[in-house]
Scaffold this motif. Structure first.
Motif, PDB file in Angstrom:
ATOM      1  N   ASN A 121       0.828  -1.203   0.000  1.00 23.32           N
ATOM      2  CA  ASN A 121       0.000   0.000   0.000  1.00 23.32           C
ATOM      3  C   ASN A 121       0.867   1.259   0.000  1.00 23.32           C
ATOM      4  O   ASN A 121       0.651   2.169  -0.788  1.00 23.32           O
ATOM      5  N   ASN A 178      -3.823   9.654  -5.923  1.00 27.93           N
ATOM      6  CA  ASN A 178      -3.878   8.797  -4.743  1.00 27.93           C
ATOM      7  C   ASN A 178      -4.091   7.342  -5.147  1.00 27.93           C
ATOM      8  O   ASN A 178      -5.154   6.977  -5.646  1.00 27.93           O
ATOM      9  N   ASN A 196      -3.794   4.926  -2.848  1.00 33.80           N
ATOM     10  CA  ASN A 196      -3.898   4.290  -1.546  1.00 33.80           C
ATOM     11  C   ASN A 196      -4.943   3.186  -1.605  1.00 33.80           C
ATOM     12  O   ASN A 196      -6.143   3.437  -1.632  1.00 33.80           O
ATOM     13  N   GLU A 254      -7.580   3.032   1.355  1.00 31.13           N
ATOM     14  CA  GLU A 254      -8.683   3.980   1.231  1.00 31.13           C
ATOM     15  C   GLU A 254      -9.652   3.567   0.131  1.00 31.13           C
ATOM     16  O   GLU A 254     -10.855   3.775   0.249  1.00 31.13           O
ATOM     17  N   LYS A 255      -9.133   2.980  -0.938  1.00 28.06           N
ATOM     18  CA  LYS A 255     -10.015   2.541  -2.027  1.00 28.06           C
ATOM     19  C   LYS A 255     -10.890   1.375  -1.587  1.00 28.06           C
ATOM     20  O   LYS A 255     -12.044   1.285  -1.966  1.00 28.06           O
ATOM     21  N   SER A 294     -14.730   5.606   2.871  1.00 29.04           N
ATOM     22  CA  SER A 294     -14.703   6.755   3.777  1.00 29.04           C
ATOM     23  C   SER A 294     -14.744   6.352   5.245  1.00 29.04           C
ATOM     24  O   SER A 294     -14.941   7.193   6.103  1.00 29.04           O
ATOM     25  N   SER A 314     -12.985   6.126   7.946  1.00 31.48           N
ATOM     26  CA  SER A 314     -11.654   6.501   8.417  1.00 31.48           C
ATOM     27  C   SER A 314     -11.254   5.712   9.662  1.00 31.48           C
ATOM     28  O   SER A 314     -10.082   5.434   9.866  1.00 31.48           O
ATOM     29  N   SER A 362      -9.792   2.414   8.407  1.00 32.83           N
ATOM     30  CA  SER A 362      -8.455   2.549   7.831  1.00 32.83           C
ATOM     31  C   SER A 362      -7.430   2.867   8.919  1.00 32.83           C
ATOM     32  O   SER A 362      -6.309   2.358   8.883  1.00 32.83           O
ATOM     33  N   ASP A 363      -7.816   3.682   9.909  1.00 35.19           N
ATOM     34  CA  ASP A 363      -6.912   3.949  11.031  1.00 35.19           C
ATOM     35  C   ASP A 363      -6.604   2.670  11.795  1.00 35.19           C
ATOM     36  O   ASP A 363      -5.452   2.425  12.161  1.00 35.19           O
ATOM     37  N   TYR A 416      -4.099   0.636   9.838  1.00 28.69           N
ATOM     38  CA  TYR A 416      -2.727   1.144   9.955  1.00 28.69           C
ATOM     39  C   TYR A 416      -2.130   0.830  11.319  1.00 28.69           C
ATOM     40  O   TYR A 416      -0.931   0.521  11.416  1.00 28.69           O
TER      41      TYR A 416
END
Length: 68
Positions: A18, A32, A34, A37-38, A42, A44, A47-48, A51
C-alpha cells in the motif's frame, strides 16, 4: 502463535505494498493510489485501525527477529 505470525506477516506485506503504491502514485503524479482507502472507502476509523494493526504487526515481527 503460528497463526498470529502468519496474520502479522500478511498485514505487513499488504501495508508495505500500500505505501509503495502511495509513493509511486505521488512520484508519477498519478494521484492517490492508496489501496486501503479505495477498499475501505470513507470509513476513516477502519483505515486507522488497519494502519495501527500494520504497525503492531511490524513491531511483533521485529521483536521476534531481535529476540532470536
Amino acid at each position: 502463535m503460528k497463526n498470529l505470525h502468519t496474520v502479522a506477516f500478511w498485514l505487513v506485506i499488504v501495508g508495505g505494498v500500500n505505501w509503495g503504491l502511495v509513493g509511486l502514485g505521488n512520484f508519477l503524479g498519478a494521484g492517490n493510489l492508496n489501496l486501503v482507502e479505495k477498499v475501505l472507502g470513507s470509513f476513516s476509523g477502519a483505515s486507522d485501525l488497519f494502519y495501527v494493526l500494520v504497525g503492531l504487526s511490524a513491531i511483533y515481527l521485529l521483536w521476534g527477529r531481535v529476540a532470536k
